[in-house]
Design a protein around this motif. Structure first.
Motif, PDB file in Angstrom:
ATOM      1  N   UNK A  83       0.838  -1.198   0.000  1.00 49.88           N
ATOM      2  CA  UNK A  83       0.000   0.000   0.000  1.00 49.88           C
ATOM      3  C   UNK A  83       0.870   1.245   0.000  1.00 49.88           C
ATOM      4  N   UNK A  84       0.503   2.163  -0.852  1.00 53.51           N
ATOM      5  CA  UNK A  84       1.238   3.410  -0.944  1.00 53.51           C
ATOM      6  C   UNK A  84       2.349   3.391  -1.980  1.00 53.51           C
ATOM      7  N   UNK A  85       2.694   2.217  -2.538  1.00 46.28           N
ATOM      8  CA  UNK A  85       3.738   2.163  -3.550  1.00 46.28           C
ATOM      9  C   UNK A  85       3.211   2.769  -4.838  1.00 46.28           C
ATOM     10  N   UNK A  86       4.020   3.611  -5.481  1.00 43.70           N
ATOM     11  CA  UNK A  86       3.604   4.263  -6.723  1.00 43.70           C
ATOM     12  C   UNK A  86       4.205   3.614  -7.949  1.00 43.70           C
ATOM     13  N   UNK A  87       5.378   2.963  -7.779  1.00 46.58           N
ATOM     14  CA  UNK A  87       6.016   2.310  -8.916  1.00 46.58           C
ATOM     15  C   UNK A  87       6.380   0.882  -8.525  1.00 46.58           C
ATOM     16  N   UNK A  88       6.337  -0.044  -9.473  1.00 47.33           N
ATOM     17  CA  UNK A  88       6.670  -1.439  -9.161  1.00 47.33           C
ATOM     18  C   UNK A  88       8.168  -1.614  -8.927  1.00 47.33           C
ATOM     19  N   UNK A  89       8.521  -2.596  -8.079  1.00 46.14           N
ATOM     20  CA  UNK A  89       9.923  -2.968  -7.825  1.00 46.14           C
ATOM     21  C   UNK A  89      10.100  -4.447  -8.140  1.00 46.14           C
ATOM     22  N   UNK A  90      11.295  -4.763  -8.641  1.00 48.36           N
ATOM     23  CA  UNK A  90      11.611  -6.131  -9.054  1.00 48.36           C
ATOM     24  C   UNK A  90      12.945  -6.520  -8.421  1.00 48.36           C
ATOM     25  N   UNK A  91      12.995  -7.732  -7.871  1.00 43.84           N
ATOM     26  CA  UNK A  91      14.254  -8.274  -7.359  1.00 43.84           C
ATOM     27  C   UNK A  91      14.208  -9.795  -7.424  1.00 43.84           C
ATOM     28  N   UNK A  92      15.388 -10.412  -7.351  1.00 44.75           N
ATOM     29  CA  UNK A  92      15.470 -11.876  -7.428  1.00 44.75           C
ATOM     30  C   UNK A  92      15.046 -12.501  -6.099  1.00 44.75           C
ATOM     31  N   UNK A  93      14.411 -13.666  -6.229  1.00 42.84           N
ATOM     32  CA  UNK A  93      14.039 -14.432  -5.042  1.00 42.84           C
ATOM     33  C   UNK A  93      15.239 -15.280  -4.612  1.00 42.84           C
ATOM     34  N   UNK A  94      15.507 -15.393  -3.316  1.00 40.77           N
ATOM     35  CA  UNK A  94      16.667 -16.196  -2.885  1.00 40.77           C
ATOM     36  C   UNK A  94      16.601 -17.649  -3.332  1.00 40.77           C
ATOM     37  N   UNK A  95      15.401 -18.205  -3.469  1.00 36.58           N
ATOM     38  CA  UNK A  95      15.263 -19.601  -3.887  1.00 36.58           C
ATOM     39  C   UNK A  95      14.982 -19.745  -5.378  1.00 36.58           C
ATOM     40  N   UNK A  96      15.161 -18.681  -6.135  1.00 43.54           N
ATOM     41  CA  UNK A  96      14.937 -18.722  -7.569  1.00 43.54           C
ATOM     42  C   UNK A  96      13.645 -18.038  -7.954  1.00 43.54           C
ATOM     43  N   UNK A  97      13.649 -17.397  -9.108  1.00 42.25           N
ATOM     44  CA  UNK A  97      12.473 -16.674  -9.546  1.00 42.25           C
ATOM     45  C   UNK A  97      12.596 -15.193  -9.270  1.00 42.25           C
ATOM     46  N   UNK A  98      11.449 -14.527  -9.227  1.00 37.27           N
ATOM     47  CA  UNK A  98      11.414 -13.074  -9.129  1.00 37.27           C
ATOM     48  C   UNK A  98      10.354 -12.650  -8.128  1.00 37.27           C
ATOM     49  N   UNK A  99      10.650 -11.573  -7.431  1.00 32.21           N
ATOM     50  CA  UNK A  99       9.685 -10.960  -6.516  1.00 32.21           C
ATOM     51  C   UNK A  99       9.291  -9.613  -7.118  1.00 32.21           C
ATOM     52  N   UNK A 100       7.992  -9.416  -7.344  1.00 30.21           N
ATOM     53  CA  UNK A 100       7.459  -8.170  -7.896  1.00 30.21           C
ATOM     54  C   UNK A 100       6.534  -7.570  -6.843  1.00 30.21           C
ATOM     55  N   UNK A 101       6.798  -6.319  -6.499  1.00 35.91           N
ATOM     56  CA  UNK A 101       5.980  -5.609  -5.518  1.00 35.91           C
ATOM     57  C   UNK A 101       5.284  -4.454  -6.231  1.00 35.91           C
ATOM     58  N   UNK A 102       3.967  -4.409  -6.075  1.00 38.65           N
ATOM     59  CA  UNK A 102       3.149  -3.389  -6.738  1.00 38.65           C
ATOM     60  C   UNK A 102       2.300  -2.663  -5.711  1.00 38.65           C
ATOM     61  N   UNK A 103       1.940  -1.442  -6.084  1.00 38.97           N
ATOM     62  CA  UNK A 103       0.894  -0.753  -5.349  1.00 38.97           C
ATOM     63  C   UNK A 103      -0.460  -1.089  -5.960  1.00 38.97           C
ATOM     64  N   UNK A 104      -1.515  -0.632  -5.337  1.00 39.03           N
ATOM     65  CA  UNK A 104      -2.848  -0.934  -5.876  1.00 39.03           C
ATOM     66  C   UNK A 104      -3.067  -0.294  -7.236  1.00 39.03           C
ATOM     67  N   UNK A 105      -2.314   0.758  -7.546  1.00 39.36           N
ATOM     68  CA  UNK A 105      -2.445   1.387  -8.850  1.00 39.36           C
ATOM     69  C   UNK A 105      -1.730   0.604  -9.940  1.00 39.36           C
ATOM     70  N   UNK A 106      -0.982  -0.457  -9.561  1.00 33.94           N
ATOM     71  CA  UNK A 106      -0.261  -1.252 -10.561  1.00 33.94           C
ATOM     72  C   UNK A 106      -1.074  -2.385 -11.133  1.00 33.94           C
TER      73      UNK A 106
END
Length: 255
Positions: A157-180
């Protein structure tokens, strides 16, 4: 001569009458010769006894020396025997290892094979991070490769732009706000990018984060799990995938 029984045959004159030496010197010479003659056996006996003592002493010394030499040899032989029994040579060690391990030739081949395979295998390079950007339609677009999956999607909540980072066990973590939301997932280089054949997923905010997995063949288009996090397995032929955020608490749906 009245004392001569035979006056016609006179007796020879005594020696002292013919010698120029006095009687006492003659007597001393006679005594010295007699003493020398009578003492010679005693001297010979003493010499023989001394020789016997010397021989006996030398024999005892030789016996003691030989005994000491034999003792030294016996100690050396005993030490060598104990060393031979206690210490094993490399051949015996190899024989013991072979008896314990069995087929050592096969083991050596396996070790060599493992060494060769270990040096020839290179770690798979990690795919580049996907790009997640806000689009003009009101939402965000995910563009990545199959190596970026599974994708763990979170809401902040409150995030305005998405963020992307690698997951420690493989894959990707994407964090979005409700506007995403909704977020569209596209696979780069995949020919199956027809929106008509894509997949739409509607997820309530209460079950985030969710995990989106990808499969190359088989399986349903969407498989949801009401547990947290919910896992959605999407066939590669069902991309793009559009994930929308439900305004009301509902069960996850997907088509």
């Amino acid at each position: 001569m009245a004392d001569d029984p035979n006056p016609n045959n006179p007796r020879p004159s005594p020696a002292d009458a013919q010698s120029v030496l006095p009687d006492d010197i003659i007597e001393s010479i006679a005594l010295g010769g007699f003493s020398s003659i009578t003492g010679q056996p005693s001297s010979l006996a003493n010499l023989s006894y001394s020789n016997a003592i010397n021989n006996n002493n030398s024999s005892q010394q030789n016996t003691v020396a030989n005994q000491q030499a034999m003792n030294q040899v016996a100690q050396s032989v005993l030490g060598s025997t104990v060393n031979l029994v206690a210490d094993i040579n490399p051949m015996e060690a190899v024989a013991v290892v072979k008896m314990d391990t069995g087929n050592d030739v096969a083991q050596q081949l396996m070790d060599l094979k493992a060494a060769v395979s270990g040096t020839s295998v290179k770690p798979r390079p990690k795919p580049p991070l996907p790009t997640v950007s806000l689009n003009q339609a009101g939402g965000s677009t995910f563009k990545g490769q199959t190596g970026n999956f599974p994708v763990t999607l979170s809401v902040l909540l409150g995030a305005t732009r998405p963020t992307v980072k690698r997951h420690p066990r493989g894959g990707t973590i994407v964090t979005l706000g409700t506007n995403g939301f909704p977020i569209e997932f596209y696979l780069q280089g995949s020919p199956n990018q027809d929106p008509k054949n894509g997949t739409a997923i509607t997820v309530p905010q209460t079950i985030f984060p969710i995990i989106i997995e990808i499969t190359s063949s088989g399986g349903p288009g969407v498989e949801d799990n009401t547990a947290t996090p919910s896992v959605f397995t999407v066939n590669e032929a069902k991309f793009p995938v559009v994930v929308s955020l439900a305004t009301l608490p509902t069960t996850p749906t997907g088509t």
